[in-house]
Design a protein around this motif. Structure first.
Motif, PDB file in Angstrom:
ATOM      1  N   CYS A   5      14.614  -6.577   7.141  1.00 56.75           N
ATOM      2  CA  CYS A   5      13.412  -6.677   6.387  1.00 56.75           C
ATOM      3  C   CYS A   5      12.571  -7.915   7.077  1.00 56.75           C
ATOM      4  CB  CYS A   5      13.661  -6.756   4.862  1.00 56.75           C
ATOM      5  SG  CYS A   5      14.450  -5.649   4.087  1.00 56.75           S
ATOM      6  N   GLN A  54      11.683  -3.908   0.071  1.00 58.27           N
ATOM      7  CA  GLN A  54      11.862  -5.145  -0.480  1.00 58.27           C
ATOM      8  C   GLN A  54      11.086  -5.693  -1.152  1.00 58.27           C
ATOM      9  OE1 GLN A  54      12.623  -8.429   2.111  1.00 58.27           O
ATOM     10  NE2 GLN A  54      14.658  -8.930   0.901  1.00 58.27           N
ATOM     11  N   ILE A  58      20.711  -4.490   6.830  1.00 58.89           N
ATOM     12  CA  ILE A  58      19.337  -4.220   6.275  1.00 58.89           C
ATOM     13  C   ILE A  58      18.309  -5.262   7.226  1.00 58.89           C
ATOM     14  CG2 ILE A  58      18.018  -4.884   4.231  1.00 58.89           C
ATOM     15  CD1 ILE A  58      20.689  -4.602   2.573  1.00 58.89           C
ATOM     16  N   ASP A 115      11.607   4.534   4.034  1.00 57.24           N
ATOM     17  CA  ASP A 115      12.600   4.700   2.876  1.00 57.24           C
ATOM     18  C   ASP A 115      13.264   3.626   1.967  1.00 57.24           C
ATOM     19  OD1 ASP A 115      12.560   7.295   3.747  1.00 57.24           O
ATOM     20  OD2 ASP A 115      14.290   7.101   4.864  1.00 57.24           O
ATOM     21  N   TYR A 116      12.883   2.426   2.328  1.00 54.43           N
ATOM     22  CA  TYR A 116      13.517   1.219   1.570  1.00 54.43           C
ATOM     23  C   TYR A 116      12.262   0.203   1.544  1.00 54.43           C
ATOM     24  CZ  TYR A 116      18.041   3.316   2.630  1.00 54.43           C
ATOM     25  OH  TYR A 116      19.107   4.134   2.647  1.00 54.43           O
ATOM     26  N   ILE A 125      15.935  -4.783  -3.104  1.00 53.37           N
ATOM     27  CA  ILE A 125      15.351  -3.383  -2.323  1.00 53.37           C
ATOM     28  C   ILE A 125      15.521  -2.292  -3.288  1.00 53.37           C
ATOM     29  CG2 ILE A 125      16.227  -2.144  -0.408  1.00 53.37           C
ATOM     30  CD1 ILE A 125      17.108  -4.664   0.932  1.00 53.37           C
ATOM     31  N   LYS A 126      14.623  -1.526  -3.034  1.00 53.03           N
ATOM     32  CA  LYS A 126      14.558  -0.083  -3.615  1.00 53.03           C
ATOM     33  C   LYS A 126      14.452   0.991  -2.672  1.00 53.03           C
ATOM     34  CE  LYS A 126      12.230   2.392  -7.455  1.00 53.03           C
ATOM     35  NZ  LYS A 126      11.433   2.110  -8.665  1.00 53.03           N
ATOM     36  N   ALA A 127      15.247   1.937  -2.888  1.00 55.74           N
ATOM     37  CA  ALA A 127      15.276   2.996  -1.959  1.00 55.74           C
ATOM     38  C   ALA A 127      14.374   4.238  -2.467  1.00 55.74           C
ATOM     39  CB  ALA A 127      16.713   3.621  -1.961  1.00 55.74           C
ATOM     40  N   LYS A 128      13.955   4.940  -1.691  1.00 57.34           N
ATOM     41  CA  LYS A 128      12.877   5.883  -2.048  1.00 57.34           C
ATOM     42  C   LYS A 128      13.749   7.059  -3.102  1.00 57.34           C
ATOM     43  CE  LYS A 128       9.537   8.745   0.621  1.00 57.34           C
ATOM     44  NZ  LYS A 128       9.299   9.336   1.950  1.00 57.34           N
TER      45      LYS A 128
END
Length: 172
Positions: free
Chosen positions: A142, A151, A140, A148-149, A169-172
């Protein structure tokens, strides 16, 4: 002739009483020196719990939002035209919280937690948020280039505590 020792039944002498009182005083002073240290540690621990809970509450609020703005695309971080940083009800996706900051913390109804109206007094605490894109490919990275992601990092500062930093972290 028998040698008898006479017993002294007169009690403590003044000198023995003074020595006992001095030893007792030293022991009590040693015990009382522990109390301020213990109270300070308890205060720091309770402040850290408050800061952690403030960070968790805000992180849960943010993670419940959409990944991208429902009205626009998700290629940029930050506010859109109809959103205002100081009005949380207008923030409809996670990146709207980027650079968001408040002192004292407020609930979703914009009611301050400053000790008024029976609410807790958190006026010494500050919450701030950072949102960046991330690249996930085995590792990862950031911040990164991609969409797509994201943070989200929530930081809470307060009295007597180290900064509490939560990152997710959040995904699409």
């Amino acid at each position: 002739m028998k040698n008898h020792k006479e017993k002294n039944n007169q009690g403590l002498s003044f000198l023995e009483l003074l020595i006992a009182l001095m030893i007792f005083s030293i022991a009590i002073l040693g015990i009382f020196e522990i109390f301020p240290v213990a109270l300070n540690a308890q205060l720091k621990a309770s402040q850290e719990i408050i800061a952690t809970n403030l960070a968790r509450a805000l992180m849960a609020e943010i993670m419940a939002k959409d990944f991208v703005d429902p009205d626009e695309g998700g290629t940029t971080i930050g506010l859109n035209a109809n959103e205002f940083i100081n009005v949380r009800t207008t923030l409809d996706d996670i990146d709207d919280y980027h650079l968001w900051n408040e002192t004292p913390p407020k609930n979703l109804n914009n009611l301050g937690m400053d000790g008024t109206d029976g609410r807790p007094d958190y006026s010494d605490f500050t919450r701030s948020v950072s949102v960046v894109f991330c690249v996930v490919s085995g590792t990862i990275t950031c911040p990164g280039a991609g969409t797509d992601y994201k943070q989200v990092t929530v930081t809470v500062t307060g009295p007597f505590v180290r900064d509490i930093v939560l990152s997710q972290i959040k995904a699409k």
